[in-house]
Design a protein around this motif. Structure first.
Motif, PDB file in Angstrom:
ATOM      1  N   GLU A 140      -8.569   5.685   2.973  1.00 63.98           N
ATOM      2  CA  GLU A 140      -7.874   4.230   3.592  1.00 63.98           C
ATOM      3  C   GLU A 140      -8.565   3.269   2.540  1.00 63.98           C
ATOM      4  OE1 GLU A 140      -7.015   3.688   7.610  1.00 63.98           O
ATOM      5  OE2 GLU A 140      -8.493   2.030   7.494  1.00 63.98           O
TER       6      GLU A 140
ATOM      7  N   ASP B 218      -8.792  -0.942   1.585  1.00 65.82           N
ATOM      8  CA  ASP B 218      -8.461  -2.249   1.806  1.00 65.82           C
ATOM      9  C   ASP B 218      -8.892  -3.056   0.787  1.00 65.82           C
ATOM     10  OD1 ASP B 218      -6.948  -2.640   4.353  1.00 65.82           O
ATOM     11  OD2 ASP B 218      -8.760  -1.727   5.342  1.00 65.82           O
TER      12      ASP B 218
ATOM     13  N   GLU C 254      -3.675   3.758  -7.932  1.00 65.60           N
ATOM     14  CA  GLU C 254      -2.078   3.811  -7.850  1.00 65.60           C
ATOM     15  C   GLU C 254      -1.624   2.584  -7.007  1.00 65.60           C
ATOM     16  OE1 GLU C 254      -1.107   7.558  -5.928  1.00 65.60           O
ATOM     17  OE2 GLU C 254      -1.105   8.446  -7.604  1.00 65.60           O
ATOM     18  N   TYR C 255      -2.544   1.966  -6.127  1.00 63.64           N
ATOM     19  CA  TYR C 255      -2.129   0.963  -5.249  1.00 63.64           C
ATOM     20  C   TYR C 255      -1.802  -0.310  -6.319  1.00 63.64           C
ATOM     21  CZ  TYR C 255      -2.717  -2.812  -2.039  1.00 63.64           C
ATOM     22  OH  TYR C 255      -2.368  -4.027  -1.263  1.00 63.64           O
TER      23      TYR C 255
ATOM     24  N   GLU D  18       1.128  -0.458  -9.305  1.00 64.88           N
ATOM     25  CA  GLU D  18       2.431  -0.695  -8.815  1.00 64.88           C
ATOM     26  C   GLU D  18       2.755  -2.086  -8.940  1.00 64.88           C
ATOM     27  OE1 GLU D  18       2.557   0.225  -4.794  1.00 64.88           O
ATOM     28  OE2 GLU D  18       2.542   2.346  -5.107  1.00 64.88           O
ATOM     29  N   LYS D  19       1.652  -3.033  -9.262  1.00 62.43           N
ATOM     30  CA  LYS D  19       1.784  -4.496  -9.093  1.00 62.43           C
ATOM     31  C   LYS D  19       1.642  -4.785 -10.805  1.00 62.43           C
ATOM     32  CE  LYS D  19      -0.841  -4.695  -4.942  1.00 62.43           C
ATOM     33  NZ  LYS D  19       0.253  -5.474  -3.922  1.00 62.43           N
TER      34      LYS D  19
ATOM     35  N   THR E 135      -6.756   6.513  -5.356  1.00 64.25           N
ATOM     36  CA  THR E 135      -5.764   5.675  -4.340  1.00 64.25           C
ATOM     37  C   THR E 135      -5.919   4.392  -4.721  1.00 64.25           C
ATOM     38  OG1 THR E 135      -6.439   7.426  -2.709  1.00 64.25           O
ATOM     39  CG2 THR E 135      -5.697   5.090  -1.834  1.00 64.25           C
ATOM     40  N   CYS E 136      -7.047   3.776  -5.093  1.00 69.66           N
ATOM     41  CA  CYS E 136      -7.064   2.154  -5.661  1.00 69.66           C
ATOM     42  C   CYS E 136      -6.254   2.076  -7.052  1.00 69.66           C
ATOM     43  CB  CYS E 136      -8.546   2.046  -5.906  1.00 69.66           C
ATOM     44  SG  CYS E 136      -9.417   2.097  -4.362  1.00 69.66           S
TER      45      CYS E 136
ATOM     46  N   ARG F 103      -3.843   0.515   2.131  1.00 75.33           N
ATOM     47  CA  ARG F 103      -3.104   1.903   1.594  1.00 75.33           C
ATOM     48  C   ARG F 103      -3.906   2.950   2.060  1.00 75.33           C
ATOM     49  NH1 ARG F 103      -0.169   3.929  -3.318  1.00 75.33           N
ATOM     50  NH2 ARG F 103       1.099   1.931  -3.176  1.00 75.33           N
ATOM     51  N   GLN F 104      -3.029   4.042   2.251  1.00 75.96           N
ATOM     52  CA  GLN F 104      -3.606   5.441   2.598  1.00 75.96           C
ATOM     53  C   GLN F 104      -3.138   6.431   1.764  1.00 75.96           C
ATOM     54  OE1 GLN F 104      -2.639   6.052   6.833  1.00 75.96           O
ATOM     55  NE2 GLN F 104      -4.548   5.112   7.553  1.00 75.96           N
ATOM     56  N   LYS F 105      -3.774   7.416   1.503  1.00 71.59           N
ATOM     57  CA  LYS F 105      -3.203   8.521   0.870  1.00 71.59           C
ATOM     58  C   LYS F 105      -3.947   9.789   1.207  1.00 71.59           C
ATOM     59  CE  LYS F 105      -2.478  10.236  -3.818  1.00 71.59           C
ATOM     60  NZ  LYS F 105      -2.383  10.032  -5.290  1.00 71.59           N
TER      61      LYS F 105
END
Length: 117
Positions: free
Chosen positions: A74, A76, A40-41, A44-45, A37-38, A2-4
């Protein structure tokens, strides 16, 4: 992965945040960018009764960034099991790595977590 992207503003400087005396991107602001960033990633789940909280952070802040700079975060997933997710991250200004490290988040039931207060 994921990137933001984030823009360095005056409010994100060490001088403004109180973590230093210079008008450059503050290390605590880098932490916030990565956590956001983490978060939000993973959010979503999850269903609306759950969220994640940050529990561990390891950061090396390598280079300064000025007001107006665009920072790309970024992330991972390195490991995800039993509601725990460990991320590896790198932050870039252009093609230059300005920060890197690891961040761990844990899944919680929102109501149960807040009941601990």
């Amino acid at each position: 992965m994921r990137q933001k992207q984030f823009t360095v503003t005056k409010d994100l400087t060490a001088e403004k945040m109180g973590s230093g005396g210079l008008a450059v991107l503050a290390t605590p602001a880098v932490v916030q960018m990565v956590e956001n960033t983490c978060f939000e990633y993973l959010q979503e789940k999850l269903d609306s009764t759950k969220t994640t909280v940050g529990v561990k952070f390891e950061l090396v802040h390598l280079k300064p960034s000025k007001i107006g700079a665009t920072i790309t975060v970024e992330v991972d997933i390195e490991l995800s099991q039993s509601g725990k997710t460990l991320f590896l991250f790198q932050c870039y200004e252009g093609n230059v790595v300005i920060a890197k490290g690891k961040h761990q988040r844990v899944e919680v039931k929102t109501a149960d977590f807040l009941n601990q207060l």
